[in-house]
Design an enzyme around this catalytic site. Structure first.
Site, PDB file in Angstrom:
ATOM      1  CG  HIS A  21      -1.419   1.378   1.599  1.00 33.44           C
ATOM      2  ND1 HIS A  21      -0.841   2.167   2.580  1.00 33.44           N
ATOM      3  CD2 HIS A  21      -2.450   2.095   1.095  1.00 33.44           C
ATOM      4  CE1 HIS A  21      -1.511   3.303   2.662  1.00 33.44           C
ATOM      5  NE2 HIS A  21      -2.488   3.283   1.780  1.00 33.44           N
ATOM      6  CB  VAL A  41       1.946  10.748  -1.912  1.00 32.35           C
ATOM      7  CG1 VAL A  41       3.185  10.038  -1.405  1.00 32.35           C
ATOM      8  CG2 VAL A  41       1.653  10.312  -3.337  1.00 32.35           C
ATOM      9  N   GLY A  74     -17.073  10.919  -1.091  1.00 33.03           N
ATOM     10  CA  GLY A  74     -16.284  10.439  -2.214  1.00 33.03           C
ATOM     11  C   GLY A  74     -16.954   9.270  -2.922  1.00 33.03           C
TER      12      GLY A  74
END
Length: 305
Positions: free
Chosen positions: A110, A113, A263
């Protein structure tokens, strides 16, 4: 709030390029499957590019997502550590990666950033970077663990002698399943709220982490992807994947932020493996390769001489 800030433009250009490079590298390692892309828009503002690979020769499922969302108020998951910013408008950009291999001897990995900026009328904007990467092996090899952490150490070194130790410790503490009393894997790097170095240095560090992830992971994939395995190893891999699911759904701040900010659910949950198993109170036999994994699910110094 729109993408008109030159700082946002710099970060977005890097992140979309990173997504492209990662997808190309993983397709080359897989040799069979290709990423499917979905472009999506968020009704409250922003959108992203979700790229998912499934049914590959090397990767059973993998996702490399870019998102750039904005809104009128930071979600609780983003303002919990900075309550004074609650209610500010925000922009959030990031690339998130999860790769679940076919071969149980190849670890799951995983990386993430990200960049946040919180803005309010008549106030200075507040920005910060975050991210990191971690490795979740099923049948660990010391040489792989040492390579993973040596790569992490070396990318941190230009930013200060203590950065690796601090961000490794943060990773060990963050990717920890309290209800299981074990880490999710062998750790790596984790950082958040990074702005004290100034924008240029902080941005450079985020780029180093993003670029270093591939340097750390791809050699392990290419080294282990042809290792022979059978049903026993697959069963154990799927059992251990259950721990990965538990962490992502119970503790992961990125998952919570994505859901709280409205989202795209399919993109947020792309991190989950295609197949995971749970068994009631199952324990591996003493002295087996499966029992050996427990030795790795606690913090360890991997780069000591």
């Amino acid at each position: 709030m729109t993408n008109t800030n030159p700082i946002i433009d710099q970060v977005s250009e890097y992140l979309t390029g990173l997504q492209d490079r990662l997808c190309q590298a993983f397709e080359e390692s897989d040799g069979q499957a290709r990423f499917h892309q979905d472009r999506w828009d968020r009704p409250e503002g922003g959108g992203g590019r979700t790229r998912v690979l499934e049914g590959g020769a090397v990767f059973e499922k993998g996702g490399v997502n870019f998102s750039h969302v904005h809104g009128d108020a930071l979600p609780p998951a983003a303002s919990a550590r900075r309550p004074e910013l609650a209610g500010r408008g925000f922009q959030a950009l990031g690339v998130s990666v999860v790769m679940h291999p076919v071969n149980p001897y190849v670890p799951t990995s995983h990386a993430n950033v990200r960049f946040f900026i919180a803005e309010k009328d008549n106030a200075e904007p507040v920005w910060w970077f975050g991210g990191g990467f971690d490795l979740t092996p099923y049948y660990p090899f010391d040489s792989d663990c040492e390579h993973w952490h040596r790569t992490a150490h070396d990318l941190c070194q230009p930013f200060g002698d203590q950065v690796y130790a601090e961000h490794k410790k943060w990773c060990d503490e963050y990717f920890y399943l309290k209800h299981r009393d074990e880490t999710r894997g062998i750790g790596g790097l984790f950082f958040d709220d990074l702005n004290e170095w100034g924008f240029e240095q902080s941005f450079a560090y985020m780029r180093a982490v993003g670029n270093g992830y591939l340097d750390a992971y791809r050699p392990i994939v290419d080294k282990r992807k042809h290792t022979e395995y059978g049903k026993r190893e697959i069963d154990f891999q799927r059992y251990r994947r259950g721990r990965y699911v538990e962490f992502n759904l119970v503790y992961d701040r990125g998952t919570l932020f994505g859901l709280q900010s409205g989202g795209r659910t399919e993109s947020i949950l792309m991190s989950l493996p295609a197949v995971a198993h749970w068994r009631y109170d199952w324990q591996p036999g003493a002295g087996t390769a499966e029992a050996r994994l427990a030795e790795y699910l606690k913090p360890r110094d991997w780069i000591a001489p």
